[in-house]
Design an enzyme around this catalytic site. Structure first.
Site, PDB file in Angstrom:
ATOM      1  N   TYR A  51       0.827  -1.206   0.000  1.00  0.00           N
ATOM      2  CA  TYR A  51       0.000   0.000   0.000  1.00  0.00           C
ATOM      3  C   TYR A  51       0.866   1.262   0.000  1.00  0.00           C
ATOM      4  CZ  TYR A  51      -3.660  -3.284   1.545  1.00  0.00           C
ATOM      5  OH  TYR A  51      -4.521  -4.340   1.665  1.00  0.00           O
ATOM      6  N   GLY A 197     -13.861  -5.430   2.007  1.00  0.00           N
ATOM      7  CA  GLY A 197     -14.878  -4.988   1.058  1.00  0.00           C
ATOM      8  C   GLY A 197     -16.269  -5.012   1.646  1.00  0.00           C
ATOM      9  N   ALA A 200     -18.822  -2.829  -0.065  1.00  0.00           N
ATOM     10  CA  ALA A 200     -18.912  -2.950  -1.529  1.00  0.00           C
ATOM     11  C   ALA A 200     -18.704  -1.613  -2.236  1.00  0.00           C
ATOM     12  CB  ALA A 200     -20.259  -3.559  -1.929  1.00  0.00           C
ATOM     13  N   LYS A 201     -17.586  -0.960  -1.898  1.00  0.00           N
ATOM     14  CA  LYS A 201     -17.217   0.317  -2.525  1.00  0.00           C
ATOM     15  C   LYS A 201     -18.311   1.370  -2.371  1.00  0.00           C
ATOM     16  CE  LYS A 201     -14.115  -1.828  -5.907  1.00  0.00           C
ATOM     17  NZ  LYS A 201     -13.771  -2.006  -7.337  1.00  0.00           N
ATOM     18  N   GLY A 202     -18.962   1.360  -1.216  1.00  0.00           N
ATOM     19  CA  GLY A 202     -19.978   2.362  -0.919  1.00  0.00           C
ATOM     20  C   GLY A 202     -21.366   2.018  -1.397  1.00  0.00           C
ATOM     21  N   LEU A 203     -21.525   0.899  -2.102  1.00  0.00           N
ATOM     22  CA  LEU A 203     -22.840   0.497  -2.607  1.00  0.00           C
ATOM     23  C   LEU A 203     -23.775   0.080  -1.477  1.00  0.00           C
ATOM     24  CD1 LEU A 203     -21.709  -1.606  -5.703  1.00  0.00           C
ATOM     25  CD2 LEU A 203     -22.890   0.609  -5.766  1.00  0.00           C
TER      26      LEU A 203
END
Length: 300
Positions: A51, A197, A200-203
């Site tokens: 990272y 995750g 889910a990437k903000g979903l």
């Protein structure tokens, strides 16, 4: 904040962990995020040597410099940076693992790592060499336990069968239920899942409707099916963020579920969501909208 044991390792981790990949590189900002996490009872922090080309470990080391004994610190190895400092290649050799841990210790400002993870893995790896390296580091007290971060069932099974690994990190959330097929196998090997995750990437947050309008697909969901499932989830719960976290934790095989935060405000949203009760009835009703996909490749 409740805790769970990683496998039968004796390591207890907070149910909500901080995935450090999305942290900024400014030390003061990271100090604030980490302090807020600790104040809320988060004790599990996961980073990796990859990272920000190692800078993530450096800022984390600064942030925990006075609280090292209060946390369970995880990092990863296996992706070796190329001379250009921007690209990398896979290297699961014993030599790289033994050198990689030294560099991580220096960047983190500590003399031991609680959980050291292979950051990927293929069936072509010399698994005996990998395990020998981890076991040696464990015997020397440089690491306390080890695991693997992978979504490949065949790689995971071989690693568990031939080692004393205590954890498997893999993407797991309402929209990616593929790991569920392998939960029993992991639990039977006395190991735990660390879910990444989670949102889910903000979903799966309050911004779900906005995010889904900007997303063509997610794992096996493609538009318009993705919009439909997100809409159904949003309409059938008062707090999708909270439901997403509790969904991951509903199975005891999951020891901790990670959330990423660039700011203290983002972290507090997840902490408040974790603290918001979600009934089992609500989760059951939401699961009805979710498909149970399987991994198409790397199967056992």
């Amino acid at each position: 904040m409740k805790t769970r044991e990683l496998g039968n390792s004796g390591l207890s981790v907070s149910e909500l962990g901080l995935g450090c990949m999305s942290l900024p590189t400014d030390r003061n900002e990271v100090d604030n995020v980490v302090a807020a996490a600790l104040d809320a009872g988060i004790t599990f922090f996961d980073t990796a040597d990859l990272y920000d080309s190692g800078a993530n470990e450096e800022v984390m080391g600064h942030a925990i410099r006075n609280r090292r004994d209060d946390i369970v610190l995880a990092t990863k190895v296996g992706n070796k940076m190329n001379p250009d400092g921007k690209t990398w290649h896979w290297d699961a050799s014993k030599e790289h693992i033994m050198e990689g841990v030294k560099a991580s210790l220096m960047r983190l400002g500590t003399d031991y790592i609680d959980l050291y993870q292979l950051h990927g893995g293929t069936m072509e790896d010399n698994i005996d060499e990998v395990i020998e390296a981890f076991e040696r580091l464990k015997d020397e007290g440089i690491i306390r336990q080890y695991g693997i971060s992978s979504i490949r069932p065949n790689v995971i099974q071989r690693f568990l069968n031939e080692s004393n690994a205590v954890s498997i990190m893999m993407q797991y959330n309402m929209l990616d239920r593929r790991p569920e097929e392998w939960f029993k196998m992991i639990a039977d090997q006395n190991a735990s899942v660390i879910a990444r995750g989670t949102l889910a990437k903000g979903l799966l947050t309050a911004e779900s409707e906005k995010r889904v309008g900007q997303t063509d697909s997610f794992v096996e969901y493609e538009q318009p099916a993705l919009s439909e499932v997100v809409h159904n989830l949003t309409e059938n719960t008062t707090n999708l963020h909270a439901a997403a976290i509790q969904f991951c934790l509903r199975n005891e095989t999951v020891a901790s579920t990670l959330v990423g935060s660039r700011t203290t405000d983002q972290l507090m949203d997840s902490i408040l969501a974790y603290e918001t009760p979600v009934s089992s009835e609500t989760l059951d009703s939401l699961i009805k909208f979710l498909d149970l996909h399987n991994y198409g490749q790397h199967r056992i």
